[in-house]
Design a protein around this motif. Sequence first.
Motif: not given
Length: 282
Positions: A69-74, A130-136, A198-200
């Motif tokens: 588990l060291d991959f990202d969404l891309f 679309y997302v807030t800082g808290v959500e991230l 979140a990173q994406a």
Amino acid sequence: MKENVYQTACGPIHYWRKVSDLNAPTLAFLPGLTADHRLFDKQIAFFEGKFNLFTWDAPGHASSWPFRLDFDLFDKARWLEEIFTLEKITKPILVGQSMGGYVGQAYAQLYPDRLAGFVSIDSAPLQRRYVTGVELWLLKRMEPVYFYYPWKALLKSGTNGVATSEYGRRLMREMMMVYDGDQKRYAQLAGHGFRILAQAMEKDLPYEIRCPALLICGKQDHAGSCIRYNKAWHKNTGIPLQWIDGAGHNSNTDKPEIINSLLEDFVMTILRNAEEIPTETP
């Protein structure tokens, strides 16, 4: 559906393919976080023989394990494209539920001209605005929540919280039971999924959908802020939005007949429009 395995540097990806007609479009079903290919059983059964079909156990999920588990969404989007290339799938129509919809948007960012269509089922936009800082902040810190939450209570909330129907809840429970006895793996998988999401988002990329698209959301979808996100997504982009009465976050399992009808109409519209495009003469 024929099961195949695609090897990556991080581990194996198990996927299923059914070819009905080489000239027909391919519906590529992408399940959400901690779900697996069985999430779309009702869709596979309905569309078998009508269109070419594809689905997978996403990296790290169910049979696609062990997986680092060291991959990202891309990376997930790139592996998807590599499988499509291997299987000679051209112009796929991506149907992504929840996390699967995010994978579809990452794919559209990397390969904007490859998609014939995009359908979001109880997912949300990937754009940062679309997302807030808290959500991230929260998305990056979910792993301990899933690890320390009592498994029986997690199993109950994880099934009742995403579906309203008996079938949908039973299916989600069966998919969660893959991780029974290994809550650490489940927590790592969920935590990793939310982190790469979140990173994406933080990349603040356009994630523009250039192909025909459709948004679908259950009226009783209480997973996060999915309803709020979809309202804003539709308002800002004009992408058609279909609300599903009596359906939760897994609306394709709660109301499969309605979802199948919407998908069929969507694909047929794409095919009709393609036929209407005039061809240039020399």
